[in-house]
Design a protein around this motif. Sequence first.
Motif, PDB file in Angstrom:
ATOM      1  N   THR A 104       1.162   3.250   5.054  1.00 51.72           N
ATOM      2  CA  THR A 104       0.206   2.274   4.534  1.00 51.72           C
ATOM      3  C   THR A 104      -0.965   2.972   3.857  1.00 51.72           C
ATOM      4  O   THR A 104      -0.822   4.096   3.368  1.00 51.72           O
ATOM      5  CB  THR A 104      -0.243   1.346   5.685  1.00 51.72           C
ATOM      6  OG1 THR A 104      -1.230   0.474   5.216  1.00 51.72           O
ATOM      7  CG2 THR A 104      -0.794   2.133   6.857  1.00 51.72           C
ATOM      8  N   CYS A 105      -2.108   2.287   3.820  1.00 56.63           N
ATOM      9  CA  CYS A 105      -3.277   2.840   3.142  1.00 56.63           C
ATOM     10  C   CYS A 105      -3.866   4.003   3.954  1.00 56.63           C
ATOM     11  O   CYS A 105      -3.388   4.287   5.045  1.00 56.63           O
ATOM     12  CB  CYS A 105      -4.303   1.737   2.940  1.00 56.63           C
ATOM     13  SG  CYS A 105      -4.523   0.691   4.361  1.00 56.63           S
ATOM     14  N   CYS A 113       0.792  -1.236   0.000  1.00 58.73           N
ATOM     15  CA  CYS A 113       0.000   0.000   0.000  1.00 58.73           C
ATOM     16  C   CYS A 113       0.820   1.280   0.000  1.00 58.73           C
ATOM     17  O   CYS A 113       0.248   2.359  -0.037  1.00 58.73           O
ATOM     18  CB  CYS A 113      -0.961   0.018   1.187  1.00 58.73           C
ATOM     19  SG  CYS A 113      -2.286  -1.162   1.003  1.00 58.73           S
TER      20      CYS A 113
END
Lengths: 234, 526
Positions: free
Chosen positions: B69-70, B13
């Motif tokens: 990350t996301c 991600c």
Amino acid sequence: MIVAERKPLDEIAEMIAPFRKVAVIGCRSCVAICLAGGEKEVNMLVSAMKLKNRNEGREQEFDGFVLERQCEKEWVKEVEDRILASDIVLSMSCSLGAQTVGDMYPHKIVVPGLNTKMFGVPEEQGVWSEKCLGCGDCMISTTGGICPIARCAKSMLNGPCGGSSDGHCEVNLDIECAWYAIHERLKLQGRLDLMETVRPPKDWVPSHSGGRRVLVREDAKLTQHQKRGEEVVE
Amino acid sequence: MKGRIQVVMCRLCSTGGGVLDVDALLRIASDAPNVGAAVVVDRLCDKATVASLAAQAKDKEVDRVLLLTCPKNEVSPFVYQTFVKKARINEFLIDSIDLNNEVVLPHRDDAQGAQAKAEGRLLSSISRMARLQPLERKTDEMRTKNVVVIGAGISGLEAAGQAAQRGLHTVILEKTGREVKAPGVVMPESKVVSMKGEAGNYVLTIEAGQKRENLECAAIVVATGGDWSDARGPLADKCRDAKPLYRLRQAVDEDRVPTGTVVIVDTPDPKGTRTKVQDYAWDEALDCAMDIKRKSPSTEVYLVFQEMRVSGMREIAYKEAADLAVRFIRYDRKNPPRLTAKDSGRLELTDLAQGEAVALPFDVLAYASIAANPDNVAIANALRIPLSPDGGVRRGSMQRGPVATPRPGIFVCGSAMFPKSESAARAEGRAAGIMAAQYAGAGKTEYGGSVAETDAEKCSACLTCVRTCPYEAPFIGAAGKAEIRLQMCQGCGMCVGICPSKAIDLHHYTDEQIAAETTTYLRGDF
């Protein structure tokens, strides 16, 4: 409270341009509350000046801080070192604060960062309106608690004048007619007879028209003993 | 005090599909001050991976975690929970940055720019993170387990049913006097006047008929619905016979099928400022167009639109409509349809697909517009929840809380957000009912964390914060200085920004922390 507004950045920059070390002094009282010269405004002005100076290739040092009340000598005295270390003082308080600092350090150049506007009431966040001119002889007991001196463009004592239309003032239709407001208030209180009472010409001596005012309260002044910090001797 | 940070990069991600050089980022993170460990993992949202990361965090004695990350509201809650439980990391010392959306997307064709920005973003987050303090979460007991549902429409009744099924006392407020069959108490002709209290212990003031009463509740579901609008825009104003889509639909349902040419345009207002066509309007428009064609194949039907969307399996309706010879014309936003003259019966527009100007003669002009429920404004003001620009109640994140408002314990479903099909409204009603029941059923509310705190020494009691706060959290306390009711504080930072005395700080977003982040990003050039 006293309501003030910050001067345009260019005007401030021009006043302090010839000086290198600038003390920017705010005040935590009225001008902080009216969002003109509190700690936040002082920091913002310093940042804005730094950016402006960088863009225009000028070098200045800024020392920004705030006092509890800039119109009181004791608070100013606490920051004497920082004032003396500067080349110019930019006062971010009302003119009273600026003049207090100027009177205490007559060799220092003190310039105002704010325009002192009025005695105003915060109507809502970001809106202040003038309701008193400090005439020195309050008469609102006869006008339903509304001051015609401050709120009528003509400071009329027996209004309204012919320029009152639909409750607004002919000078500016956004302003309410003070005498219309007085009439409505007196009507509400069942005291409309006061509209018929003729108010004689006002004695303007207690106002600024009588020259600079100095208020002395003998009862509040300290005795010689108290001034020295000694016990009161009856 | 500065802490030790564990930096975790998720290859899946945070690399932007290989645009970013992860190894370089890893080196930079490892060399940065206050970083105790820096690792790359293939997929963060994998239970075994998180467990091993938590073990490593414990090993290396780090006390805070930075995840690359996301988007923040899409990180699985178990990632946070694992770090909290297994590595004893304070839950407020876990933060994440989303390089994909922040860095890669804006620099799609500029890998170098993306890499430089990612490095800056990483370092600036590390420097802010190092300055954070652990925060506490506090709990309050709920006084009741009532769930209040506002609106007894399709979604509202579903929500009430779900909450009641879970053993909670439900109260349904319905503005009309119509008879409603529902579990719990139904209050007809009632509306919300105001709300006091804090999350989990809300007190609603309700006007029912002539009476006013207070109602304590733990959770609230807003299910006010929406309706077709009769609003006319500039286009409809120029055409006497133009009618809202729902009227056309009524006529078709009653077998008064128009003949000649029917044009359905997307909005009465080309600027889209007054009303907005929602996806649901397109469902209706397609259905209506197909019904006309089925009932009267000789009628020409045109759908004139700028953007058309129907969701999910409904997309098949495009093909069905095309098979029935419904014509689609997509117009140019810069050149919206207009009438050649008042009541001329000819629509001028630029067909984007053909790239040419078209003059479309018509017999019937229908426009699709759905307005948000006008009651939303009063309800949102009372509950202090935000509205979208269209006047619908705004929900939280689509991924984590599709039926949650930003205020804990207040949920929203159905057309109260924006117009929806019946099945979608039902599904959301169920979801909101379950969420409200879970929230109220817990019996405890949590608060605290990243909230505001005042400094009595600096406060000049100017009331600015009291006037500014949308949640009534600040008040002037016994000492004559501003204080914050922590239960009410949503951590929005408005009081912090506006305080003229700089007497308020928002935990984790203090001037020092924000300045550290910005200065690092600008490489000290500040």
